[in-house]
Structures are given as C-alpha cells and as structure tokens.
Design a protein around this motif. Structure first.
Motif, PDB file in Angstrom:
ATOM      1  N   UNK A  62      14.978   8.488   3.403  1.00  0.00           N
ATOM      2  CA  UNK A  62      16.561   9.755   3.752  1.00  0.00           C
ATOM      3  C   UNK A  62      15.343  11.399   3.634  1.00  0.00           C
ATOM      4  N   UNK A  63      14.054  10.935   4.142  1.00  0.00           N
ATOM      5  CA  UNK A  63      13.879  11.872   4.927  1.00  0.00           C
ATOM      6  C   UNK A  63      12.783  11.632   5.733  1.00  0.00           C
ATOM      7  N   UNK A  64      12.667  12.501   6.411  1.00  0.00           N
ATOM      8  CA  UNK A  64      12.095  12.351   8.002  1.00  0.00           C
ATOM      9  C   UNK A  64      10.495  12.597   7.193  1.00  0.00           C
ATOM     10  N   UNK A  65       9.326  11.687   8.598  1.00  0.00           N
ATOM     11  CA  UNK A  65       7.979  11.188   8.150  1.00  0.00           C
ATOM     12  C   UNK A  65       7.128  12.589   8.756  1.00  0.00           C
ATOM     13  N   UNK A  66       6.486  13.412   8.545  1.00  0.00           N
ATOM     14  CA  UNK A  66       5.716  14.244   9.320  1.00  0.00           C
ATOM     15  C   UNK A  66       4.805  13.055   9.877  1.00  0.00           C
ATOM     16  N   UNK A  67       3.699  13.895  11.066  1.00  0.00           N
ATOM     17  CA  UNK A  67       2.708  12.989  11.691  1.00  0.00           C
ATOM     18  C   UNK A  67       1.370  12.637  10.636  1.00  0.00           C
ATOM     19  N   UNK A  68       1.195  13.069  10.078  1.00  0.00           N
ATOM     20  CA  UNK A  68       0.401  13.667   8.769  1.00  0.00           C
ATOM     21  C   UNK A  68       0.505  13.236   7.957  1.00  0.00           C
ATOM     22  N   UNK A  69       1.885  12.482   7.574  1.00  0.00           N
ATOM     23  CA  UNK A  69       2.409  11.550   6.490  1.00  0.00           C
ATOM     24  C   UNK A  69       1.391   9.857   7.286  1.00  0.00           C
ATOM     25  N   UNK A  70       1.870  10.358   8.469  1.00  0.00           N
ATOM     26  CA  UNK A  70       2.083   8.816   8.859  1.00  0.00           C
ATOM     27  C   UNK A  70       0.305   8.358   9.347  1.00  0.00           C
ATOM     28  N   UNK A  71      -0.532   9.138   9.868  1.00  0.00           N
ATOM     29  CA  UNK A  71      -2.142   9.124   9.386  1.00  0.00           C
ATOM     30  C   UNK A  71      -2.327   8.698   8.034  1.00  0.00           C
ATOM     31  N   UNK A  72      -1.902   9.278   7.310  1.00  0.00           N
ATOM     32  CA  UNK A  72      -2.538   9.227   5.696  1.00  0.00           C
ATOM     33  C   UNK A  72      -1.949   7.873   5.318  1.00  0.00           C
ATOM     34  N   UNK A  73      -0.602   7.761   5.596  1.00  0.00           N
ATOM     35  CA  UNK A  73      -0.099   6.297   4.973  1.00  0.00           C
ATOM     36  C   UNK A  73      -1.589   4.630   5.622  1.00  0.00           C
ATOM     37  N   UNK A  74      -1.157   5.198   6.482  1.00  0.00           N
ATOM     38  CA  UNK A  74      -2.106   3.799   7.908  1.00  0.00           C
ATOM     39  C   UNK A  74      -3.430   3.756   7.212  1.00  0.00           C
TER      40      UNK A  74
END
Length: 312
Positions: A62-74
């Motif tokens: 329901x929302x886009x995911x930022x590249x920073x979010x990807x980095x932190x989640x990984x």
C-alpha cells in the motif's frame, strides 16, 4: 493475424513493467523475510523508529519502499545474499516508476487493475452481460459507457477507450510472452444489441479474430445450462509468476473489490473451471458467435435496404 489497436504502441505497452505488481512482489518478500527472522511488525517498527502501520503498509504493497528502508530491513533481517539484496533494491526502484496508463485520468481502482493485468501470465474472465474488455472494439466500449447510469464525460470515455486499447496489446505482445486469456460469456451477450447491429456485427467479428490467437480462448455459456455457480457474479482471476499468488477482481454496482487470500482465489478458480465444463466447447462457441455475427450483418443490410427505398 493482425488486430488493430489504437493508442499506445504494443511495444511501449508490452515491455513496460508494472509498478503495481512489483510493489506487491516486494511486499510479499519483505513479509516473508520478517517471518523468517522471527520478528513481529511492532518489533520491526521499533528497530526502524517508525510506526507499525508503515511496516504493515510496506508488507501489503500500500506504500512505496525507499532504498533506505531496503538497506535497513536487509540489515535487520540479516540478508547476506548479494543477489537477494540487489533484487529487493531493483523491485523498490521499479515500484516507484509510472505505468504507461498512469497519465490518464481513470479511476484508481481501474488503474490498479490495469497494473495487475499487465503482468499476469493467465487471465480467467467471466462476463454475464458484455463482451470482455480485452476483446471489445472501441465502438462497442463507447456504446457500453453511453448507457451507464452516471455517464462519464466524453473526454473521460475517450481516455478509458484509449486505455482499453493499450491494455489489449498484451494479447499480441512478444516480450514478455502474452498471457493466456480464457473468457466465458453468457449467451445473452450475443443476443443483446449494444449500440446497433452494425456495432454488434463488428464487435463479434473482432472476437472471432481474437480467438484465432493461440493464447486466447472464449466459451459461451448457453441458456440451456440454466442455473450455474456464478449467476450473481462477474469476476476476473489473474495469475502471476512465483512467488506472487493469484488475485480476484470482482465488479458490480456496489463497486470493485479485490480478493487476495489464497482460499478466495482457489474458490473462484473452481467456479471458473466448473463454468468451462458447463459451457460450449471452444469450437462450438466460435461457430455460435460466427452465426450471430452473420445475423447482425444481415440485419444491417436489411436496414440499409429499407433506408435506401425510403430515400428514393
């Protein structure tokens, strides 16, 4: 076989990835990674210093995911595989891109549908009242819009018809391969004169041309069948490549509804297969459609003859 289309070129439409599906794929992977890490939505939100609703919305697309979010989640999920990290990053980037249909002023629910349809590998469509959208001529589509209760403006109808023409390009695209399109229509669709005999004749001839495509099949549910499992329903089942699960699109006067739970998709798949078994065969269906197309042409010739003699 060549099928005429208006609007966007087939190349532009067919090669453009769908941000709607990319967002859903990313959401599914993030949800899977969190589950494998043994973390709750609230725990992830606490680590990222954000609200649980943000994490939930990322995991539902329901929302886009930022590249920073990807980095932190990984980092949080301890994703060490470089290929998986790269794939997640690519999905996040493509999910933010604009689909070819987005510049048009169309309802958001329709935009979502077009996004799903663009990446589907199989589309199963049951229509009790009209020719399926992917097989409609512009004239037929306009006649349908003209009789809606809350008729859109001429400009809006023009845009919706242009989007429909762009959607139809998926049936004849080369890369990626076109989806398998399976349609079932009630026999009443052939009897109901939408627009005029001329419009109906051309519309059915277009359907016959589409049925020559190896990836397109249409069956007619005859009156003789009587009651059946989808008497009160219109739906489209869309299937995708792994890991995405199928979705069901249900439309009616109350609005448009998306069903995404696996058990819901399985139920509609069973209903569709039941309808296919109850319908005429592909060959018999084509023969019946051809019969009606010829009848509409005969009606048109009769009308033209009467008009000719009245104007003499």
């Amino acid at each position: 076989m060549h099928m005429e289309r208006m609007g966007k070129s087939s190349t532009q439409v067919a090669t453009a990835p769908s941000p709607v599906v990319r967002r859903r794929e990313l959401a599914a992977l993030l949800r899977e990674l969190r589950t494998e890490a043994g973390l709750t939505v609230e725990e992830v939100a606490g680590e990222l210093l954000c609200s649980p609703s943000k994490v939930s919305r990322m995991e539902t697309g329901q929302r886009t995911v930022s590249l920073r979010d990807i980095r932190d989640l990984c980092a949080l999920y301890r994703v060490s595989d470089p290929a998986l990290r790269e794939h997640l990053t690519a999905l996040a980037k493509s999910a933010k891109e604009h689909g070819w249909w987005q510049p048009y002023e169309i309802p958001s629910s329709l935009a979502t549908y077009v996004g799903f349809e663009a990446d589907a590998i199989r589309i199963s469509n049951y229509e009790p009242g009209v020719i399926p959208g992917l097989l409609q001529t512009p004239e037929y589509a306009r006649a349908v819009h003209d009789r809606t209760l809350d008729r859109p403006s001429d400009e809006t109808i023009d845009q919706m018809i242009e989007v429909r023409s762009g959607r139809q390009a998926i049936l004849t695209r080369e890369d990626p391969p076109p989806p398998e399109f399976r349609a079932i229509v009630d026999e009443g669709v052939l009897h109901r004169v939408v627009g005029s005999p001329a419009i109906m004749g051309a519309a059915l001839q277009y359907v016959l041309q589409a049925c020559d495509l190896p990836n397109v099949g249409l069956r007619v549910l005859s009156y003789e069948v009587g009651a059946h499992p989808a008497l009160d329903s219109t739906f489209v089942l869309l299937e995708f490549r792994d890991p995405l699960t199928p979705v069901v699109y249900v439309e009616g006067l109350v609005g448009r509804v998306w069903l995404e739970r696996p058990q819901e998709a399985e139920r509609y798949e069973r209903v569709f297969e039941s309808l296919r078994m109850m319908s005429l065969s592909d060959r018999d269906s084509v023969d019946l459609i051809a019969k009606f197309a010829s009848e509409y042409k005969r009606m048109l010739r009769a009308v033209n003859s009467i008009t000719y003699f009245m104007n003499r």
